[in-house]
Design a protein around this motif. Structure first.
Motif, mmCIF file in Angstrom:
data_model
loop_
_atom_site.group_PDB
_atom_site.id
_atom_site.type_symbol
_atom_site.label_atom_id
_atom_site.label_comp_id
_atom_site.label_asym_id
_atom_site.label_seq_id
_atom_site.Cartn_x
_atom_site.Cartn_y
_atom_site.Cartn_z
ATOM 1 N N GLN A 214 5.774 12.056 64.172
ATOM 2 C CA GLN A 214 4.935 12.670 65.200
ATOM 3 C C GLN A 214 5.715 13.752 65.928
ATOM 4 O O GLN A 214 6.934 13.720 65.992
ATOM 5 C CB GLN A 214 4.462 11.614 66.213
ATOM 6 C CG GLN A 214 3.523 10.575 65.639
ATOM 7 C CD GLN A 214 3.069 9.578 66.697
ATOM 8 O OE1 GLN A 214 3.810 9.258 67.623
ATOM 9 N NE2 GLN A 214 1.851 9.085 66.558
ATOM 10 N N GLY B 6 -1.838 14.936 80.372
ATOM 11 C CA GLY B 6 -2.820 14.073 79.717
ATOM 12 C C GLY B 6 -2.261 12.689 79.442
ATOM 13 O O GLY B 6 -1.097 12.395 79.724
ATOM 14 N N ARG C 259 2.307 18.307 74.054
ATOM 15 C CA ARG C 259 1.931 18.609 75.439
ATOM 16 C C ARG C 259 2.637 17.642 76.391
ATOM 17 O O ARG C 259 3.093 16.578 75.981
ATOM 18 C CB ARG C 259 0.417 18.499 75.619
ATOM 19 C CG ARG C 259 -0.131 17.150 75.224
ATOM 20 C CD ARG C 259 -1.638 17.138 75.126
ATOM 21 N NE ARG C 259 -2.273 17.292 76.427
ATOM 22 C CZ ARG C 259 -3.601 17.287 76.596
ATOM 23 N NH1 ARG C 259 -4.398 17.171 75.552
ATOM 24 N NH2 ARG C 259 -4.104 17.415 77.788
ATOM 25 N N LYS D 238 1.312 14.080 68.285
ATOM 26 C CA LYS D 238 0.374 14.233 67.169
ATOM 27 C C LYS D 238 1.139 14.131 65.858
ATOM 28 O O LYS D 238 2.285 14.595 65.747
ATOM 29 C CB LYS D 238 -0.341 15.581 67.263
ATOM 30 C CG LYS D 238 -1.535 15.707 66.321
ATOM 31 C CD LYS D 238 -2.350 16.938 66.673
ATOM 32 C CE LYS D 238 -3.625 16.995 65.842
ATOM 33 N NZ LYS D 238 -4.470 18.151 66.237
ATOM 34 N N GLN E 100 -0.771 8.777 74.982
ATOM 35 C CA GLN E 100 -1.083 8.691 73.559
ATOM 36 C C GLN E 100 -1.589 10.016 72.983
ATOM 37 O O GLN E 100 -1.656 10.178 71.772
ATOM 38 C CB GLN E 100 -2.119 7.583 73.302
ATOM 39 C CG GLN E 100 -3.495 7.831 73.912
ATOM 40 C CD GLN E 100 -3.612 7.325 75.328
ATOM 41 O OE1 GLN E 100 -2.612 7.111 75.999
ATOM 42 N NE2 GLN E 100 -4.833 7.100 75.785
ATOM 43 N N ARG E 101 -1.955 10.974 73.869
ATOM 44 C CA ARG E 101 -2.436 12.266 73.379
ATOM 45 C C ARG E 101 -1.377 13.358 73.458
ATOM 46 O O ARG E 101 -1.644 14.504 73.134
ATOM 47 C CB ARG E 101 -3.674 12.693 74.182
ATOM 48 C CG ARG E 101 -4.865 11.772 73.964
ATOM 49 C CD ARG E 101 -6.111 12.339 74.574
ATOM 50 N NE ARG E 101 -7.276 11.488 74.340
ATOM 51 C CZ ARG E 101 -8.502 11.759 74.760
ATOM 52 N NH1 ARG E 101 -8.729 12.859 75.440
ATOM 53 N NH2 ARG E 101 -9.496 10.929 74.508
ATOM 54 N N ARG E 102 -0.202 12.978 73.908
ATOM 55 C CA ARG E 102 0.871 13.965 74.011
ATOM 56 C C ARG E 102 1.598 14.145 72.681
ATOM 57 O O ARG E 102 2.329 15.101 72.506
ATOM 58 C CB ARG E 102 1.864 13.537 75.092
ATOM 59 C CG ARG E 102 1.241 13.459 76.471
ATOM 60 C CD ARG E 102 2.226 12.948 77.497
ATOM 61 N NE ARG E 102 1.562 12.677 78.762
ATOM 62 C CZ ARG E 102 2.149 12.152 79.829
ATOM 63 N NH1 ARG E 102 3.439 11.837 79.773
ATOM 64 N NH2 ARG E 102 1.473 11.934 80.934
#
Length: 206
Positions: A112, A119, A116, A126, A122-124
């Motif tokens: 991963q 937020g 970012r 990818k 878990q969305r920082r």
């Protein structure tokens, strides 16, 4: 308990019964026992007393101003040197904070990349293979995922990536308990069904 609880002060009850105040109150509650009207009106009732509005003298009056209103508090000693500064991260938070672009590998072996700082956590991050796929083909449609053709999560190569539906992914994951020859047959059957479906859709468009 039945005879003594209604009218006996708590200190005496504790001596006679040999239990703590909390235990006596709990037992009385379970037995459905209550203090008598006479007891509640007596000085022994303390905070339970219903008459004379006990404690009114020590209550905060409506509209009263607290003694420290408008007074800024300044701690003494070395507190100014040791207190946390705004925007400063310490301890575990500082250890976990990583700059954008940092990569990590999950316990499932998925690499991963941090994309970012704001937020939900878990969305920082990818998946790198998802980033690679989207750069080449655009956003992944809803209900689909990008998988590794050879099932090797370390082989992050565009030629090794494949877009499939979640339903197809479920079917693939359920065949691994079968012998290799049967696995191959099931996969070929899936490809045949997909080809038939695509040909049917093209025919309808014509």
């Amino acid at each position: 308990m039945t005879e003594l609880y209604p009218n006996t002060p708590m200190p005496e009850l504790m001596k006679v019964i040999g239990k703590s105040e909390r235990a006596i109150y709990a037992k009385a509650y379970l037995m459905g026992l209550k203090r008598s009207e006479a007891y509640l009106a007596s000085e022994h009732a303390c905070r339970l007393r219903r008459e004379n509005n006990p404690g009114i003298g020590s209550r905060f009056k409506k509209g009263a101003i607290s003694w420290n209103k408008g007074i800024s508090y300044t701690a003494g000693g070395r507190s100014g040197e040791t207190r946390f500064k705004a925007g400063t991260l310490n301890g575990k938070a500082a250890m976990l904070l990583q700059p954008i672009g940092t990569e990590r590998v999950t316990k499932d072996g998925i690499r991963q990349r941090k994309i970012r700082d704001d937020g939900p956590p878990q969305r920082r991050w990818k998946s790198v293979h998802m980033i690679l796929w989207e750069q080449a083909h655009g956003d992944v449609p809803m209900g689909h995922i990008v998988v590794f053709k050879d099932r090797n999560t370390a082989n992050i190569d565009l030629l090794n990536l494949e877009l499939i539906s979640r339903a197809e992914n479920m079917r693939r994951n359920t065949i691994h308990r079968y012998p290799q020859e049967l696995k191959n047959t099931i996969r070929q059957l899936g490809k045949l069904k997909k080809a038939i479906s695509e040909a049917s859709n093209e025919k309808q468009d014509d």
